[in-house]
Design an enzyme around this catalytic site. Structure first.
Site, PDB file in Angstrom:
ATOM      1  N   CYS A 131      71.910 -50.944  21.585  1.00  0.00           N
ATOM      2  CA  CYS A 131      71.730 -52.402  21.589  1.00  0.00           C
ATOM      3  C   CYS A 131      70.254 -52.756  21.440  1.00  0.00           C
ATOM      4  O   CYS A 131      69.498 -52.730  22.423  1.00  0.00           O
ATOM      5  CB  CYS A 131      72.298 -52.982  22.875  1.00  0.00           C
ATOM      6  N   CYS A 134      69.156 -55.794  23.483  1.00  0.00           N
ATOM      7  CA  CYS A 134      68.988 -55.546  24.927  1.00  0.00           C
ATOM      8  C   CYS A 134      67.735 -54.718  25.208  1.00  0.00           C
ATOM      9  O   CYS A 134      66.992 -55.001  26.141  1.00  0.00           O
ATOM     10  CB  CYS A 134      70.170 -54.769  25.506  1.00  0.00           C
ATOM     11  N   ASP A 135      67.528 -53.672  24.433  1.00  0.00           N
ATOM     12  CA  ASP A 135      66.533 -52.659  24.799  1.00  0.00           C
ATOM     13  C   ASP A 135      65.296 -52.632  23.903  1.00  0.00           C
ATOM     14  O   ASP A 135      64.331 -51.930  24.208  1.00  0.00           O
ATOM     15  CB  ASP A 135      67.181 -51.251  24.759  1.00  0.00           C
TER      16      ASP A 135
END
Ligand code: NAP
Length: 303
Positions: A131, A134-135
């Site tokens: 992701c 997200c990261d």
């Protein structure tokens, strides 16, 4: 008889449970693994409005405890079948048990397809991610790679190219499956490099990711590519095998449902990553959960 059985204890399912419980309904949550879904793999959530920073695990735990405190019953069993009875209610099979209910929220989620190569599992959260949204921010100024040739891979590469030092796009064919426009935008970037007709065959690193080995799919020649982040974007698989005989799913196995979360079967609603949608994020899963729960509660009024 339960009013609502929620299948899946990820953010969409737990959001559904919280909303249905607050509407005064008796709710059972069925979960085949452990609560939290995919978000528990994200070390830091920094894009959930109203919460500056929280670990995915803590976020999921808070939701789970909130649902339990409101009275959610939870069974750790995988749903294996759903039967719709003439009266419009349902019997759910799970493990050795069956559960009767007036309505169902399917929130079984999706699982990221993995590359299945050496080193991948061991380095999840230590450089290997599924992701970018997200990261990605944890790789500011670093060399990273994205694997895949679809829209997700192209979008991830564009997103990462804004703040990573370099982004290597690795795809097993010589042409992308994703939109040409996105590819053209990527080709204009000086810090984006393309590795086409290349398959990742190994992922190296002990404590942290150090690099990947690529094999040319035409010649078989191998080369090492040092990177600190590897974003795997080779598609997803919805976790919907138990429902496909009853409910309409698309060619990828996603439950066909619009923003109102209604499925092809009255009384069954779909929320989060297992339903057809373009944006699969924590925020959209949680939003779906509330929409599906309130729709399920409305269905219960008449059944
Ligand atoms: P996808 O379109 O299924 O693409 C997956 C990519 O991964 C393909 O290029 C595939 O290669 C490659 N791949 C699959 N297994 C692999 C493996 N084992 N090793 C190496 N490569 C592998 O998945 P997605 O990009 O996640 O998109 C899913 C759906 O959401 C698509 O319909 C997409 O259009 C949509 N989506 C839309 C948007 C948007 O419109 N903004 C954004 C994101 C996603 P091959 O090409 O060789 O098969």
């Amino acid at each position: 008889m339960y009013d609502v059985v929620v299948i899946g204890a990820g953010p969409a399912g737990l959001s559904s449970a919280i909303y249905a419980l607050r509407a005064g309904r008796r709710v059972l949550v069925l979960e085949g693994k452990s609560y939290g879904g995919q978000i528990v793999n994200t070390p830091k959530v920094e894009n959930y409005p109203g919460i500056k920073e929280i670990s995915g695990f803590e976020f999921a735990t808070n939701m789970f405890e909130q649902a339990k405190a409101l009275g959610a019953e939870v069974q750790y069993e995988k749903c294996t079948g759903i039967e719709r009875r003439a009266a419009g209610d349902f019997v759910i099979s799970a493990g050795d048990h069956s559960y009767e209910c007036r309505s169902i929220v399917l929130a079984a989620g999706a699982v990221n397809r993995k590359l299945g190569v050496k080193g991948e599992e061991e380095l999840i959260g230590k450089g290997v991610s599924y992701c970018a949204t997200c990261d990605g921010a944890f790789f500011r100024g670093k060399d990273v790679a994205v694997v895949g040739g679809g829209n997700t891979a192209l979008e991830d590469a564009l997103f990462l190219s804004n703040y990573c030092k370099t982004v290597s796009v690795i795809h097993r064919r010589d042409a992308f499956r994703g939109e040409k426009k996105k590819e053209l935008l990527l080709r204009e970037k000086d810090n984006v490099h393309f590795h086409l007709e290349q398959q990742v065959v190994a992922i190296a690193g002990e404590e942290h990711l150090e690099g990947v080995t690529l094999r040319n799919t035409a010649t078989g020649e191998e080369k090492d590519l040092p990177v600190e982040g590897l974003f795997v974007a080779v598609g997803q698989m919805p976790d919907t095998q138990g429902f496909t005989s009853l409910i309409q799913v698309d060619e990828g196995g996603y439950v066909v449902a619009e923003e109102n979360c209604h499925t092809s079967i009255p009384g069954i609603f779909a929320a989060g990553d297992c339903r057809t949608k373009n944006v699969r994020q924590l925020t959209t899963a949680v939003a779906d959960g509330s929409v599906a729960a309130l729709a399920a509660c409305a269905y219960c009024e008449g059944h």
